[in-house]
Design a protein around this motif. Structure first.
Motif, PDB file in Angstrom:
ATOM      1  N   ARG A 172      70.373  45.755  36.805  1.00 22.12           N
ATOM      2  CA  ARG A 172      69.869  46.098  35.471  1.00 22.12           C
ATOM      3  C   ARG A 172      69.080  47.394  35.482  1.00 22.12           C
ATOM      4  O   ARG A 172      68.374  47.707  36.442  1.00 22.12           O
ATOM      5  N   MET A 194      69.138  47.238  29.861  1.00 21.00           N
ATOM      6  CA  MET A 194      68.153  46.367  29.223  1.00 21.00           C
ATOM      7  C   MET A 194      67.280  47.240  28.338  1.00 21.00           C
ATOM      8  O   MET A 194      66.814  48.285  28.775  1.00 21.00           O
ATOM      9  N   SER A 212      70.369  42.566  25.726  1.00 21.91           N
ATOM     10  CA  SER A 212      69.476  42.123  26.790  1.00 21.91           C
ATOM     11  C   SER A 212      68.162  42.896  26.679  1.00 21.91           C
ATOM     12  O   SER A 212      68.163  44.106  26.471  1.00 21.91           O
TER      13      SER A 212
END
Length: 361
Positions: free
Chosen positions: A104, A137, A159
């Motif tokens: 991420r 993210m 996200s």
């Protein structure tokens, strides 16, 4: 096996708290994945202010943006989005191997709009669209004004990295915002197994503030409590997390929001550099570290098992002792939450001023 691998086995993923064009161009970021087991990256306005204000790595793109008469804020986001997109590509194998749990890369909304849920949500949508990578993210601060945007973004399948969490009360609100968002996402027909979230609890900033107050109090009892508030607060948050998991049911296939330990570089040079790493190791967590903290953790090799589970009672006693010597935590947390946003706003405005100058040259 390294200390970072030991952390991974305990359930703590290690993310790098830094990103720059130099890291990407040189291959350093890929090297960190291979040699230091790094599985993610977080950024913030201060990180990009440093990266974009130094060296020559961004010069060519700045020239292109200047020719296009780009405004400073648009130029900053154009470069940040490019960096985050490239970093997501570097982490693509990690993302695939972990089914999206790691690999991420976070990018933060403009901190100046943290009290405006509608504007925050609009920018979260736009950043997710511009980066256009499943590993991105969107970082949203846990301010009262932004909590509805956190829920709404998750409900749309975005996200989210919820940042600037200091108090347990704030963390409980974040958990509820997450639960509401992921439930709405399922109701909206999104594949909730693809949505991930972390809740970033800041650690060393709490110690810095509390330690200064303990030093001002000056009694032996107060001084003996220095360096204990940050870890105790994080451990209490972990118990809240465990209780939430035990007492609540998410939609089928949904991923629980993980706790992320942020601000884990020690601010007191008398403390071990890996203190906020080895004392906050345990299942279903992330620790985002400056590279110096990563290196200190690797060098010290002090990882000694799960230091989160079963620590809530002792941590609560520490908070009670801190209250008894005169620490007003309501005042402390209010100050830290306000300063957290202000520091990011200051970094952002400094970066915009620098970019305005460079675009004008």
């Amino acid at each position: 096996m390294t200390a970072i691998d030991d952390l991974q086995q305990l359930g703590t993923a290690t993310w790098l708290d830094d990103l720059s064009r130099d890291r990407l161009d040189s291959g350093n970021l890929a090297e960190l994945i291979d040699t230091k087991s790094i599985v993610g990256v977080t950024t913030n306005p201060a990180i990009f202010a440093t990266a974009m204000s130094q060296g020559t790595a961004y010069d060519a793109q700045i020239a292109e943006l200047q020719a296009a008469n780009c405004a400073p804020v648009d130029a900053v986001y154009a470069m940040a989005v490019d960096d985050v997109r490239r970093a997501c590509d570097v982490f693509a194998d990690v993302f695939a191997r972990t089914d999206g749990r790691d690999g991420r890369v976070s990018i933060e909304v403009d901190p100046r709009i943290s009290d405006d849920a509608e504007s925050t949500l609009a920018q979260a949508r736009e950043l997710a669209k511009q980066v256009d990578r499943p590993g991105v993210m969107i970082k949203i601060p846990a301010t009262e004004g932004s909590l509805p945007a956190i829920t709404a973004a998750l409900s749309e399948g975005i996200s989210v990295n919820v940042t600037l969490i200091f108090s347990i009360a704030c963390y409980r609100q974040v958990l509820q915002a997450f639960a509401d968002g992921i439930t709405q996402a399922a109701e909206n027909g999104h594949d909730v197994s693809k949505i991930h979230s972390v809740a970033s609890v800041f650690v060393s900033r709490l110690d810095a503030e509390v330690d200064a107050r303990l030093a001002a109090i000056g009694t032996p009892e107060a001084l003996a409590l220095q360096g204990k508030a940050g870890i105790a607060n994080a451990r209490r948050a972990y118990q809240v997390y465990l209780d939430f998991v035990a007492e609540n049911q998410l939609p089928a296939g949904a991923n629980m929001q993980r706790l992320l330990w942020a601000s884990t570089g020690v601010k007191n040079p008398d403390y071990p550099q890996d203190m906020y790493v080895v004392e906050l190791a345990g299942p279903d967590t992330v620790n985002t570290m400056p590279e110096a903290t990563i290196d200190a953790t690797l060098a010290a090799k002090r990882v000694h098992g799960d230091t989160l589970t079963g620590t809530a009672e002792e941590s609560l006693r520490i908070f009670e002792q801190l209250g008894e010597v005169g620490i007003n935590f309501e005042e402390v947390f209010t100050k830290l939450e306000q300063e957290g946003v202000e520091k990011f706003v200051d970094s952002w405005e400094s970066l915009l001023a620098n970019m305005e100058t460079r675009l004008a040259q």
